[in-house]
Design a protein around this motif. Structure first.
Motif, short mmCIF file in Angstrom:
data_model
loop_
_atom_site.label_atom_id
_atom_site.label_comp_id
_atom_site.label_asym_id
_atom_site.label_seq_id
_atom_site.Cartn_x
_atom_site.Cartn_y
_atom_site.Cartn_z
N THR A 129 49.22 38.36 44.76
CA THR A 129 50.37 38.04 44.74
C THR A 129 50.71 38.34 43.83
O THR A 129 51.89 38.82 43.01
CB THR A 129 50.82 36.24 44.58
N ARG A 130 50.16 39.52 42.84
CA ARG A 130 50.49 40.26 41.35
C ARG A 130 51.05 41.40 42.31
O ARG A 130 51.17 41.93 42.65
CB ARG A 130 49.05 40.51 40.78
N ASP A 131 52.25 42.01 41.42
CA ASP A 131 52.86 43.22 41.86
C ASP A 131 52.65 44.28 41.98
O ASP A 131 52.17 44.82 40.35
CB ASP A 131 54.81 42.89 41.55
N PRO A 132 52.51 44.84 42.61
CA PRO A 132 51.16 46.45 42.24
C PRO A 132 52.20 47.14 41.91
O PRO A 132 53.72 46.98 41.94
CB PRO A 132 51.24 46.82 43.49
N SER A 133 51.85 48.21 40.33
CA SER A 133 52.18 49.30 40.07
C SER A 133 51.30 50.59 39.95
O SER A 133 50.47 50.43 40.13
CB SER A 133 52.63 49.04 38.45
N TRP A 134 52.25 51.49 39.86
CA TRP A 134 51.59 52.54 39.95
C TRP A 134 50.70 53.01 38.58
O TRP A 134 50.84 53.00 37.62
CB TRP A 134 52.29 54.07 39.42
N GLN A 135 49.82 53.18 39.10
CA GLN A 135 48.28 53.10 37.89
C GLN A 135 47.68 54.78 37.67
O GLN A 135 47.37 55.28 38.72
CB GLN A 135 47.05 52.37 37.74
N PRO A 136 46.84 55.49 36.60
CA PRO A 136 46.56 56.11 36.76
C PRO A 136 44.23 56.47 38.27
O PRO A 136 44.34 54.91 37.53
CB PRO A 136 45.63 56.85 35.60
N ALA A 137 44.82 56.96 38.57
CA ALA A 137 43.99 56.96 40.14
C ALA A 137 42.49 57.35 40.03
O ALA A 137 42.50 58.40 38.30
CB ALA A 137 44.26 57.74 41.16
N PRO A 138 41.40 56.12 39.88
CA PRO A 138 40.13 56.93 39.98
C PRO A 138 39.74 58.07 40.70
O PRO A 138 40.14 57.79 41.88
CB PRO A 138 39.79 55.59 39.73
N ASP A 139 38.30 57.95 40.32
CA ASP A 139 37.70 58.51 41.16
C ASP A 139 37.62 58.21 41.90
O ASP A 139 37.20 58.94 43.61
CB ASP A 139 36.33 59.75 40.25
N GLY A 140 37.46 57.01 42.24
CA GLY A 140 36.78 56.73 43.84
C GLY A 140 36.98 55.31 43.83
O GLY A 140 37.58 54.40 42.90
N LEU A 141 37.63 54.03 45.37
CA LEU A 141 37.33 52.34 45.28
C LEU A 141 36.39 52.70 45.95
O LEU A 141 35.50 52.44 46.28
CB LEU A 141 38.75 52.67 46.09
N VAL A 142 35.53 51.00 45.47
CA VAL A 142 34.80 50.70 45.68
C VAL A 142 35.49 49.21 46.97
O VAL A 142 36.97 48.45 46.20
CB VAL A 142 33.98 49.58 44.81
N VAL A 143 34.98 49.15 47.75
CA VAL A 143 35.29 48.08 48.94
C VAL A 143 33.98 46.97 48.60
O VAL A 143 33.31 47.53 49.44
CB VAL A 143 35.88 48.81 50.03
N ARG A 144 34.88 45.28 49.02
CA ARG A 144 33.43 44.91 49.42
C ARG A 144 34.04 43.21 49.82
O ARG A 144 34.75 42.92 49.14
CB ARG A 144 32.93 44.06 47.77
N ARG A 145 33.32 43.24 50.82
CA ARG A 145 33.40 41.82 51.11
C ARG A 145 32.60 40.77 51.10
O ARG A 145 31.32 40.98 51.57
CB ARG A 145 33.77 41.90 52.66
N VAL A 146 33.15 40.04 50.66
CA VAL A 146 32.63 38.17 50.00
C VAL A 146 32.69 37.48 50.30
O VAL A 146 34.27 36.91 51.03
CB VAL A 146 32.90 38.13 48.32
#
Length: 158
Positions: A129-146
């Protein structure tokens, strides 16, 4: 016979204005394509739609990122690109409980990172529920389903 027609002056003036407008438009065209947000969203969706626990990594070629629970935005030299998640909401693993959610994102079982399933679920809901904001982009994203009991989540982060 050798006199200048009045209309030709207006025609040349109009051509000069149109030429200046076309030149201005050509100079505003970006020199690079916008980042590919759709491929990042497809990676997130492929993990989120998995019937089992899964993990994936996706490289990011952007300067900034805005990661929400339903949408992703990337900003680069070629402009902005946005994509929606088909299998959402996802959980951005940053923020108040970000350290523990980040640990789960990187492989720590949720039952070791959180004292109870209820605390894990509250942390997930706060992050969703946190409002997203622009952040410096990392080199990559990790996605994990738990999964922990009845609590299922797709975590996304650096």
């Amino acid at each position: 016979m050798f006199d200048t027609a009045v209309e030709s002056t207006y025609v040349w003036l109009a051509l000069a204005v149109v030429g200046a407008g076309v030149l201005g438009l050509a100079l505003r065209v970006p020199t690079a394509p916008p980042p590919d947000a759709t491929s990042v969203a497809r990676t997130v969706d492929s993990v989120a739609s998995s019937p089992h626990e899964a993990t994936a990594r996706h490289p990011i070629d952007a300067r900034q990122i805005r990661l929400g629970s339903h949408r992703l935005g990337l900003r680069g030299p070629g402009g902005d690109a946005h994509a929606s998640f088909a299998y959402g909401p996802v959980v951005p693993a940053k923020g108040g409980d970000g350290d523990r959610l980040d640990a789960v994102l990187h492989g720590v079982p949720p039952d070791r990172a959180f004292a109870s399933r209820a605390r894990f679920e509250r942390a997930l809901n706060r992050s969703r529920t946190r409002d997203p904001s622009w952040q410096p982009a990392p080199d990559g994203l990790v996605v994990r389903r738990v999964t922990w009991g009845e609590v299922n989540a797709t975590l996304v982060g650096e």
